[in-house]
Structures are given as C-alpha cells and as structure tokens.
Write a protein that holds these residues in place. Sequence first.
Motif, mmCIF file in Angstrom:
data_model
loop_
_atom_site.group_PDB
_atom_site.id
_atom_site.type_symbol
_atom_site.label_atom_id
_atom_site.label_comp_id
_atom_site.label_asym_id
_atom_site.label_seq_id
_atom_site.Cartn_x
_atom_site.Cartn_y
_atom_site.Cartn_z
ATOM 1 N N THR A 58 91.238 -3.398 66.641
ATOM 2 C CA THR A 58 92.151 -4.390 66.317
ATOM 3 C C THR A 58 91.903 -5.812 66.726
ATOM 4 O O THR A 58 92.631 -6.480 66.684
ATOM 5 C CB THR A 58 93.712 -4.110 66.600
ATOM 6 N N LEU A 59 90.907 -5.835 67.546
ATOM 7 C CA LEU A 59 90.442 -6.953 68.418
ATOM 8 C C LEU A 59 89.965 -7.838 67.432
ATOM 9 O O LEU A 59 88.845 -7.496 67.005
ATOM 10 C CB LEU A 59 89.694 -6.547 69.762
ATOM 11 N N PRO A 60 90.267 -9.104 67.441
ATOM 12 C CA PRO A 60 89.320 -10.170 66.687
ATOM 13 C C PRO A 60 88.008 -10.353 67.440
ATOM 14 O O PRO A 60 87.769 -10.258 68.285
ATOM 15 C CB PRO A 60 90.348 -11.232 66.718
ATOM 16 N N ALA A 61 87.126 -10.961 66.315
ATOM 17 C CA ALA A 61 85.847 -11.214 66.870
ATOM 18 C C ALA A 61 85.738 -12.440 67.682
ATOM 19 O O ALA A 61 86.599 -13.270 67.394
ATOM 20 C CB ALA A 61 84.776 -11.308 65.670
ATOM 21 N N GLY A 62 84.831 -12.448 68.642
ATOM 22 C CA GLY A 62 85.088 -13.654 69.509
ATOM 23 C C GLY A 62 83.784 -13.544 70.306
ATOM 24 O O GLY A 62 82.721 -12.788 70.484
ATOM 25 N N PRO A 63 83.785 -14.437 71.566
ATOM 26 C CA PRO A 63 82.611 -14.288 72.387
ATOM 27 C C PRO A 63 82.550 -13.301 73.120
ATOM 28 O O PRO A 63 81.154 -12.679 73.556
ATOM 29 C CB PRO A 63 83.014 -15.805 73.319
ATOM 30 N N GLY A 64 83.495 -12.545 73.316
ATOM 31 C CA GLY A 64 83.038 -11.432 74.108
ATOM 32 C C GLY A 64 82.965 -10.118 73.467
ATOM 33 O O GLY A 64 82.792 -8.894 73.979
ATOM 34 N N ARG A 65 82.942 -10.204 71.826
ATOM 35 C CA ARG A 65 82.688 -9.117 71.018
ATOM 36 C C ARG A 65 81.080 -9.196 70.608
ATOM 37 O O ARG A 65 80.671 -10.197 70.288
ATOM 38 C CB ARG A 65 83.491 -9.314 69.894
ATOM 39 N N ARG A 66 80.444 -8.098 70.651
ATOM 40 C CA ARG A 66 78.857 -8.009 70.149
ATOM 41 C C ARG A 66 78.983 -8.021 68.661
ATOM 42 O O ARG A 66 79.774 -7.224 68.017
ATOM 43 C CB ARG A 66 78.288 -6.608 70.808
ATOM 44 N N PRO A 67 77.969 -8.657 68.028
ATOM 45 C CA PRO A 67 77.867 -8.589 66.671
ATOM 46 C C PRO A 67 77.489 -7.217 66.294
ATOM 47 O O PRO A 67 76.573 -6.719 67.030
ATOM 48 C CB PRO A 67 76.826 -9.754 66.360
ATOM 49 N N GLY A 68 77.496 -6.672 65.025
ATOM 50 C CA GLY A 68 77.094 -5.385 64.931
ATOM 51 C C GLY A 68 75.544 -5.569 63.929
ATOM 52 O O GLY A 68 75.119 -6.551 64.574
ATOM 53 N N PRO A 69 75.054 -4.599 63.576
ATOM 54 C CA PRO A 69 73.771 -4.309 62.982
ATOM 55 C C PRO A 69 73.648 -5.706 61.898
ATOM 56 O O PRO A 69 74.380 -5.785 61.060
ATOM 57 C CB PRO A 69 73.880 -3.004 62.640
ATOM 58 N N GLY A 70 72.479 -6.143 61.836
ATOM 59 C CA GLY A 70 72.016 -6.928 60.749
ATOM 60 C C GLY A 70 71.458 -6.359 59.569
ATOM 61 O O GLY A 70 71.196 -5.102 59.739
ATOM 62 N N TRP A 71 71.452 -7.017 58.404
ATOM 63 C CA TRP A 71 71.053 -6.477 57.221
ATOM 64 C C TRP A 71 69.310 -5.996 57.197
ATOM 65 O O TRP A 71 69.229 -4.692 57.019
ATOM 66 C CB TRP A 71 70.920 -7.621 56.133
ATOM 67 N N VAL A 72 68.521 -6.665 58.077
ATOM 68 C CA VAL A 72 67.078 -6.076 57.917
ATOM 69 C C VAL A 72 66.987 -5.034 58.802
ATOM 70 O O VAL A 72 66.404 -4.020 58.341
ATOM 71 C CB VAL A 72 66.172 -7.302 58.512
ATOM 72 N N ALA A 109 75.435 2.457 61.616
ATOM 73 C CA ALA A 109 74.744 1.396 61.276
ATOM 74 C C ALA A 109 75.243 0.785 59.997
ATOM 75 O O ALA A 109 75.670 -0.425 59.841
ATOM 76 C CB ALA A 109 73.360 1.548 61.351
ATOM 77 N N LEU A 110 74.906 1.464 58.657
ATOM 78 C CA LEU A 110 75.275 0.814 57.679
ATOM 79 C C LEU A 110 76.706 0.636 57.378
ATOM 80 O O LEU A 110 77.120 -0.710 57.050
ATOM 81 C CB LEU A 110 74.961 1.848 56.570
ATOM 82 N N LEU A 111 77.810 1.371 57.684
ATOM 83 C CA LEU A 111 79.119 1.113 57.681
ATOM 84 C C LEU A 111 79.585 -0.025 58.600
ATOM 85 O O LEU A 111 80.403 -0.899 58.213
ATOM 86 C CB LEU A 111 80.177 2.216 58.116
ATOM 87 N N ALA A 112 79.037 -0.123 59.914
ATOM 88 C CA ALA A 112 79.307 -1.260 60.905
ATOM 89 C C ALA A 112 78.884 -2.781 60.092
ATOM 90 O O ALA A 112 79.555 -3.535 59.891
ATOM 91 C CB ALA A 112 78.544 -1.268 62.212
ATOM 92 N N LEU A 113 77.900 -2.423 59.581
ATOM 93 C CA LEU A 113 77.125 -3.733 58.800
ATOM 94 C C LEU A 113 78.079 -4.347 57.708
ATOM 95 O O LEU A 113 78.485 -5.353 57.530
ATOM 96 C CB LEU A 113 75.774 -3.378 58.351
ATOM 97 N N LEU A 114 78.418 -3.371 56.736
ATOM 98 C CA LEU A 114 79.306 -3.593 55.634
ATOM 99 C C LEU A 114 80.761 -3.895 56.102
ATOM 100 O O LEU A 114 81.371 -4.915 55.466
ATOM 101 C CB LEU A 114 79.311 -2.404 54.802
ATOM 102 N N ARG A 115 81.336 -3.509 57.223
ATOM 103 C CA ARG A 115 82.775 -3.859 57.528
ATOM 104 C C ARG A 115 82.795 -4.967 58.247
ATOM 105 O O ARG A 115 83.782 -5.609 58.026
ATOM 106 C CB ARG A 115 82.960 -2.827 58.741
#
Length: 257
Positions: free
Chosen positions: A14-28, A180-186
């Motif tokens: 429920t936490l919004p993305a922000g500076p303290g949140r790590r980005p998820g996996p990338g496409w490549v 990985a895949l679900l995190a990327l798509l979510r």
Amino acid sequence: MPNDPAFSPLHADTLPAGPGRRPGPGWVETILILVAYFALQFVLGGAFGLVSQTLAKFFPNSVPGPGDRLVSVVILTLLGAAVVTLALVKRRWAPLLRDGGPAGFGFTAPTGAQVLFGAVMGIVAPLVGGLLTQLLAGDHTVSQSVSELADSAHVVMRIALLPVAVLVGPLVEEVLFRGALLALLRTRFGDGWAIAASAAVFGIVHLPDLGGLWYAVPNLALVGALCAWLRVRSGSIWPAFVCHAANNALATMAWFG
C-alpha cells in the motif's frame, strides 16, 4: 475473499513509490533471466544426455536402462538450471527478495490461512483446468514429456524425480514468473493486467513440454493466474509456491497408478 483479512496485502503493497522505494526488475534483465533459465535447460540437457549416451556406449552392461538414464538427465538438468538461475536472481535482486510490495519478489512470511488456501487452490485448479483442456482437446490425447519419461523409468527413479518436479521446479518458476515477471508488469500496468499477462506467458512457455498442444495452455494459464493472484493478494510468494507445488504433486500421482 476480497474482504478476508487473511488475504489483505501486506503494508508494503500500500506504500506509494518514492525515493525510499526500490524500483522493480527491468524489461531487459527480466527477459534475459527467463531466457537464461530455459537456455540452461537446453544446454545442460544436451550435455548430460551426451554423457549418458557415451557411458551407455562404452559400458552397456553397467549403466541403467534408457528410461532411468533419461530421468537422471532430467533431474540433473533441472537441478543445475535451478541452482544457476536462483544464484543469478539473488545476485541481481537481493534487496527486492524480501519486499512484499508490487516491485518485490515477496519472500515474506505468509499466514497459515494463506498457505492452506494456496494448497487447496493447487488441487482445485488442475481439476477445473483439466475439464477445460478436455473440452478444447476433444478426442486428442494430452500428455507432458516429463510424465512420459517417468512412465518408462523404474519406481525408484520416479521417486527420485518427485522432489525436483514438486519442489525445485515450482520454486524456480515462482521466482521467475510470480517474482521477476509479475513485479515488472505490476509496476508498469497494474495488478489486473500483470496477473493476466504473466499467466499467459507462463502457459505459452510450457508449450514445448506439452509437445506444442495449444489446447493444454489454458489449463497452465489458469494455474499461473491463480498463483499470481495469490502473490498479489497475500503479499507473499509462498502461497503461490504451495499452490504450484500442490498442482504438480497432483500430476505426479499418475506416475504410480
């Protein structure tokens, strides 16, 4: 189910993305790790298969029969591919593994109710999916290569294959598809589209194991969608793993019939 507190997402969801949140996996990187897993199976399977044939050629009276050797090759191949793939995932995404949010892999503690529900769904889903497959297949026979291999092997080798089919395979695939895949798509399309798309990919990539029988794909996609839904709703990957393992365990019962 949506109002069941046992299936409320963890607070991290429920936490919004922000500076303290790590980005998820990338496409490549996500595509590469998926391709690497199946490429490893191809390469290791070829290598172990060659060793098996060589041993049979030079020591024909000292090695097991073809069915047992093939099962041995499958076991070694899946174990090798699993070890390398999980090591790559940990090396690349270690900070995200214990994140239960949309960008994470969900290695967080589930509740007992979530695990139990995952186990029940892992039994119900293939029963429903099997009916769907029969409807689509008509008079055609549906079989998987692993099941055919097990049928030609000694019972001891079938038992040796069980933990690989029921535990190792589901663990790696959950990490890849519901990690990985679900995190990327979510993080890019939202939960609904992520569940649907990841389930479709999960079904399609298993086509070679199904001998290209397209009418068996909806069954696997159904299991994939349910596992993805469990991951999203629980905030943990473990209910999805239990669901996947229960599904595979049900399928292996035919090996001993």
